[in-house]
Design a protein around this motif. Structure first.
Motif, short mmCIF file in Angstrom:
data_model
loop_
_atom_site.label_atom_id
_atom_site.label_comp_id
_atom_site.label_asym_id
_atom_site.label_seq_id
_atom_site.Cartn_x
_atom_site.Cartn_y
_atom_site.Cartn_z
N HIS A 1 5.82 0.13 8.66
CA HIS A 1 5.27 0.22 10.18
C HIS A 1 6.37 0.59 11.04
N THR B 1 -1.72 -4.20 7.10
CA THR B 1 -1.48 -2.76 7.36
C THR B 1 -3.03 -2.44 7.37
N ILE C 1 -0.45 6.52 5.28
CA ILE C 1 -0.21 6.77 6.69
C ILE C 1 0.12 8.18 7.09
N SER D 1 -4.25 0.37 7.96
CA SER D 1 -4.23 1.95 7.69
C SER D 1 -4.98 2.43 6.58
N LEU E 1 4.14 1.72 14.10
CA LEU E 1 3.02 1.11 14.26
C LEU E 1 3.46 -0.68 14.53
N GLU F 1 -0.03 -5.77 10.79
CA GLU F 1 -1.40 -5.86 11.38
C GLU F 1 -2.31 -6.73 10.59
#
Length: 226
Positions: A106, A184, A29, A186, A111, A115
Motif C-alpha cells: 500500500h 486490502t 494493483i 484491491s 494507498l 483497508e
C-alpha cells in the motif's frame, strides 16, 4: 533439521510471507491499473505470484523450510518435523509478515496503510475450491520432498500459477495470505467476514492431503516394518 536457529528461521518465514503477499497484492494493483481486462489482470497476478514463489522458496527453504503458510507448517508439525513451540512461532511470524507485506505494498502504491476489503468471496463452490487448492499444494510439496527436493520451488510456483485458473477462488491456499488480503481493498482482496470460512477450508484441504499422501508415498518395505 535446519542448521539455522529459531530466530533466523522466524525472520526467514516473516520475510518470505511478506514478499509473497507483496507479490500477490502488488501485482493485482498494478494489473488493475494497467488494464480493464479482468482475464489479463488475473494472468498478470498469477504469473507474478508464481514467479515470486519460485524465488522465495529457493532462497529461504534452506533456512526455515520456506513454509510461508500456517497450513503447511501445521502439516509439518503433525509429521513431527516441526515442534509445537516452533509451530506457534512460525504461524505468528507468517501472519505478521503477511500483514506487513500488505502495508508495504500500500505504501508503494500510495494507498491507505490498511483497508477493509469489500470483495465478496463466499459460498460452497469457493470454499470447496480452497480445499482443493490447498490439498493440491500440500500434495505437491510432500511429493516433491519425497522424490526430488530440488524441484520443489519450481513445482510450487507452477502449481499456484495454474491453480489461479482452475479454482473458482483463484487459489488463496494459505491462511496467512488470506488474512493479509482481507486488509486490502484491491484486486486481490477478500472481505474479512469471508476469510474464516476460507481458512477452515484450507486447513481441511491440507489435512486431507496429509492423510492421502502419507498413504500414497509409503512403500511396501515401510509397511512391512510397521
Amino acid at each position: 533439521m535446519s542448521a539455522f536457529d529459531l530466530p533466523r528461521r522466524l525472520v526467514a518465514e516473516g520475510l518470505g510471507t511478506g514478499f509473497l503477499v507483496a507479490a500477490v497484492v502488488g501485482s493485482g494493483i498494478m494489473a488493475d491499473r494497467l488494464t480493464d481486462d479482468i482475464a489479463l489482470a488475473l494472468l498478470c497476478n498469477a504469473v507474478a505470484t508464481g514467479a515470486a514463489l519460485v524465488v522465495l522458496v529457493t532462497v529461504f527453504a534452506p533456512i526455515s523450510g520456506a513454509h510461508f503458510n500456517p497450513a503447511v507448517s501445521l502439516v509439518f508439525a503433525i509429521r513431527r518435523e516441526l515442534s509445537r513451540r516452533d509451530l506457534a512461532a512460525y504461524v505468528a511470524m507468517q501472519v505478521a509478515g503477511g500483514i506487513f507485506g500488505t502495508i508495504a505494498t500500500h505504501l508503494m502504491f500510495g494507498l491507505p496503510i490498511l483497508e477493509t476489503s469489500a470483495t465478496m468471496r463466499s459460498g460452497a463452490p469457493q470454499w470447496f475450491a480452497e480445499a482443493v487448492a490447498t490439498f493440491g499444494l500440500v500434495a505437491v510439496i510432500l511429493g516433491g520432498l519425497r522424490f526430488d527436493r530440488t524441484t520443489v520451488p519450481l513445482m510450487v510456483g507452477l502449481y499456484i500459477t495454474a491453480a489461479y485458473w482452475f479454482t473458482a477462488s483463484t487459489s488463496f491456499a494459505n491462511p496467512a495470505v488470506t488474512i493479509a488480503r482481507s486488509m486490502t481493498d484491491s484486486f486481490s482482496g477478500i472481505r474479512p467476514i469471508d476469510a474464516p470460512a476460507f481458512i477452515i477450508a484450507q486447513l481441511v484441504g491440507a489435512a486431507g492431503a496429509l492423510l492421502l499422501m502419507g498413504w500414497l508415498l509409503r512403500e511396501k518395505r515401510e509397511e512391512a516394518t510397521t
